[in-house]
Design a protein around this motif. Sequence first.
Motif, PDB file in Angstrom:
ATOM      1  N   LYS A  15      15.174 -27.087   1.808  1.00 28.87           N
ATOM      2  CA  LYS A  15      14.244 -26.656   2.969  1.00 28.87           C
ATOM      3  C   LYS A  15      12.778 -27.135   2.391  1.00 28.87           C
ATOM      4  CE  LYS A  15      14.272 -23.273  -0.957  1.00 28.87           C
ATOM      5  NZ  LYS A  15      15.546 -23.417  -0.847  1.00 28.87           N
ATOM      6  N   SER A  34       1.961 -22.716  -1.875  1.00 30.50           N
ATOM      7  CA  SER A  34       1.979 -21.720  -2.430  1.00 30.50           C
ATOM      8  C   SER A  34       1.174 -21.643  -4.118  1.00 30.50           C
ATOM      9  CB  SER A  34       3.581 -21.552  -2.768  1.00 30.50           C
ATOM     10  OG  SER A  34       4.304 -21.982  -1.599  1.00 30.50           O
ATOM     11  N   ARG A  38       4.627 -24.085 -12.613  1.00 29.24           N
ATOM     12  CA  ARG A  38       5.095 -24.700 -13.102  1.00 29.24           C
ATOM     13  C   ARG A  38       4.109 -26.045 -13.034  1.00 29.24           C
ATOM     14  NH1 ARG A  38       5.422 -28.890  -9.537  1.00 29.24           N
ATOM     15  NH2 ARG A  38       7.208 -28.790  -7.130  1.00 29.24           N
ATOM     16  N   ARG A  41       4.346 -32.301 -10.393  1.00 23.65           N
ATOM     17  CA  ARG A  41       5.271 -33.370 -10.976  1.00 23.65           C
ATOM     18  C   ARG A  41       4.062 -34.745 -10.379  1.00 23.65           C
ATOM     19  NH1 ARG A  41       9.426 -30.769  -7.186  1.00 23.65           N
ATOM     20  NH2 ARG A  41      10.808 -29.438  -8.355  1.00 23.65           N
ATOM     21  N   TYR A  50       0.641 -27.707  -3.883  1.00 24.07           N
ATOM     22  CA  TYR A  50       0.417 -26.069  -4.861  1.00 24.07           C
ATOM     23  C   TYR A  50      -0.903 -26.100  -4.898  1.00 24.07           C
ATOM     24  CZ  TYR A  50       6.039 -25.826  -5.071  1.00 24.07           C
ATOM     25  OH  TYR A  50       6.614 -25.362  -4.752  1.00 24.07           O
ATOM     26  N   GLU A  69       3.927 -11.950  -1.128  1.00 22.08           N
ATOM     27  CA  GLU A  69       5.431 -12.075  -2.274  1.00 22.08           C
ATOM     28  C   GLU A  69       5.019 -13.190  -3.551  1.00 22.08           C
ATOM     29  OE1 GLU A  69       7.553 -14.787  -2.705  1.00 22.08           O
ATOM     30  OE2 GLU A  69       5.535 -16.219  -1.773  1.00 22.08           O
ATOM     31  N   TYR A  78       6.186 -18.553  -7.962  1.00 23.02           N
ATOM     32  CA  TYR A  78       5.577 -19.078  -7.020  1.00 23.02           C
ATOM     33  C   TYR A  78       5.341 -17.637  -6.250  1.00 23.02           C
ATOM     34  CZ  TYR A  78       8.288 -23.291  -8.041  1.00 23.02           C
ATOM     35  OH  TYR A  78       8.340 -24.205  -9.350  1.00 23.02           O
ATOM     36  N   GLY A  79       4.062 -18.504  -5.205  1.00 23.80           N
ATOM     37  CA  GLY A  79       3.617 -16.738  -4.621  1.00 23.80           C
ATOM     38  C   GLY A  79       3.030 -17.347  -3.731  1.00 23.80           C
ATOM     39  N   THR A  80       2.900 -16.792  -2.449  1.00 20.60           N
ATOM     40  CA  THR A  80       2.219 -17.034  -1.294  1.00 20.60           C
ATOM     41  C   THR A  80       0.831 -16.439  -0.670  1.00 20.60           C
ATOM     42  OG1 THR A  80       4.292 -17.517   0.063  1.00 20.60           O
ATOM     43  CG2 THR A  80       2.655 -17.186   1.077  1.00 20.60           C
ATOM     44  N   GLU A  98       7.203 -21.848   3.158  1.00 17.98           N
ATOM     45  CA  GLU A  98       8.769 -22.620   3.001  1.00 17.98           C
ATOM     46  C   GLU A  98       9.047 -21.728   0.954  1.00 17.98           C
ATOM     47  OE1 GLU A  98      10.478 -25.186  -0.207  1.00 17.98           O
ATOM     48  OE2 GLU A  98       8.683 -26.044   0.920  1.00 17.98           O
ATOM     49  N   ILE A  99      10.020 -20.785   0.902  1.00 13.41           N
ATOM     50  CA  ILE A  99      10.434 -20.698  -0.147  1.00 13.41           C
ATOM     51  C   ILE A  99      11.350 -19.765  -0.566  1.00 13.41           C
ATOM     52  CG2 ILE A  99       7.966 -18.895   0.222  1.00 13.41           C
ATOM     53  CD1 ILE A  99       9.076 -16.366   1.270  1.00 13.41           C
ATOM     54  N   GLU A 100      11.944 -19.861  -1.752  1.00 13.84           N
ATOM     55  CA  GLU A 100      12.990 -19.286  -2.238  1.00 13.84           C
ATOM     56  C   GLU A 100      13.161 -17.402  -1.228  1.00 13.84           C
ATOM     57  OE1 GLU A 100      14.251 -17.187  -4.845  1.00 13.84           O
ATOM     58  OE2 GLU A 100      11.659 -16.650  -4.365  1.00 13.84           O
TER      59      GLU A 100
HETATM   60  P1  5GP Z   1      10.032 -26.513  -6.388  1.00 12.72           P
HETATM   61  O1  5GP Z   1       9.562 -25.898  -7.670  1.00 12.72           O
HETATM   62  O2  5GP Z   1      11.082 -27.575  -6.640  1.00 12.72           O
HETATM   63  O3  5GP Z   1       8.288 -27.223  -6.248  1.00 12.72           O
HETATM   64  O4  5GP Z   1       9.957 -25.622  -5.855  1.00 12.72           O
HETATM   65  C1  5GP Z   1      11.234 -25.241  -6.340  1.00 12.72           C
HETATM   66  C2  5GP Z   1      11.639 -23.253  -5.292  1.00 12.72           C
HETATM   67  O5  5GP Z   1      11.138 -22.991  -5.757  1.00 12.72           O
HETATM   68  C3  5GP Z   1      12.047 -23.881  -3.936  1.00 12.72           C
HETATM   69  O6  5GP Z   1      13.058 -22.955  -3.517  1.00 12.72           O
HETATM   70  C4  5GP Z   1      10.814 -23.307  -3.289  1.00 12.72           C
HETATM   71  O7  5GP Z   1      11.276 -22.840  -1.949  1.00 12.72           O
HETATM   72  C5  5GP Z   1      10.207 -22.132  -3.750  1.00 12.72           C
HETATM   73  N1  5GP Z   1       9.308 -21.610  -3.303  1.00 12.72           N
HETATM   74  C6  5GP Z   1       7.803 -22.414  -3.419  1.00 12.72           C
HETATM   75  N2  5GP Z   1       7.212 -21.476  -3.007  1.00 12.72           N
HETATM   76  C7  5GP Z   1       6.892 -20.451  -2.959  1.00 12.72           C
HETATM   77  C8  5GP Z   1       6.607 -18.921  -2.421  1.00 12.72           C
HETATM   78  O8  5GP Z   1       5.224 -19.002  -2.836  1.00 12.72           O
HETATM   79  N3  5GP Z   1       7.457 -18.438  -2.823  1.00 12.72           N
HETATM   80  C9  5GP Z   1       8.585 -17.869  -3.365  1.00 12.72           C
HETATM   81  N4  5GP Z   1       9.057 -16.779  -3.790  1.00 12.72           N
HETATM   82  N5  5GP Z   1       9.099 -19.505  -3.545  1.00 12.72           N
HETATM   83  C10 5GP Z   1       8.286 -20.501  -3.739  1.00 12.72           C
END
Ligand code: 5GP
Length: 203
Positions: A15, A34, A38, A41, A50, A69, A78-80, A98-100
Amino acid sequence: MGLLIVLSGPAGVGKGTVCTALRSRMPEIVYSVSATTRQPRQGEIDGVNYFFKSREQFQDMIARGALLEHAEYVGNYYGTPRDFVDKTLSSGKDVILEIEVQGALKVKENFPEAIFIFLLPPSLDELKQRITGRGTETQDIINTRMNVAVEEMSLLQHYDYAVMNDEIDAACDRIRSIVIAEHCRRERFMPYVTGLKTAIEKA
Ligand code: 5GP
């Protein structure tokens, strides 16, 4: 009103990579940043990749209703941010999230008119490679992640579109076509046609 586009799919489907590629191909779309608990990186910038928050700050955002959400994923939140999405959509611009998958289902509850796109891995082998390729995880962890991914795949039924992520350019083209087609939905032109009819009647 702009379109709210939700790009989601199982863990390891790519994604993030697709979304990064889309940014240069579809600069007219606004990419929502978002909030997460975490750790950043290497190379990630607060406010760009983020909004990096403490757990307390994040919980406060939840309590204030500041998130459209949120979900817990691998031990982190993680949230929007809601305000940014609302304001951007009201200004007439499209927004992409772009979210899970858990978060995507919550958006569907609160925002059913959004467009839900599910990214698919081209094969189970490919998915396994991506999940394994991420680091030095043990076989147990890889197996667990594969099982989760397979379960997540069954959530496709809640989405409007499926996009195979076999090749990055092709996947971006498919998403672009979806967005263009969604802009051509007849409902979006009803006010325009009503205005035309009124103008003709007055003339
Ligand atoms: P990463 O830590 O690798 O950046 O993201 C881990 C997962 O969190 C990915 O599947 C990404 O799509 C999801 N993610 C990123 N931002 C959000 C968000 O705001 N809400 C949700 N529900 N998932 C998110």
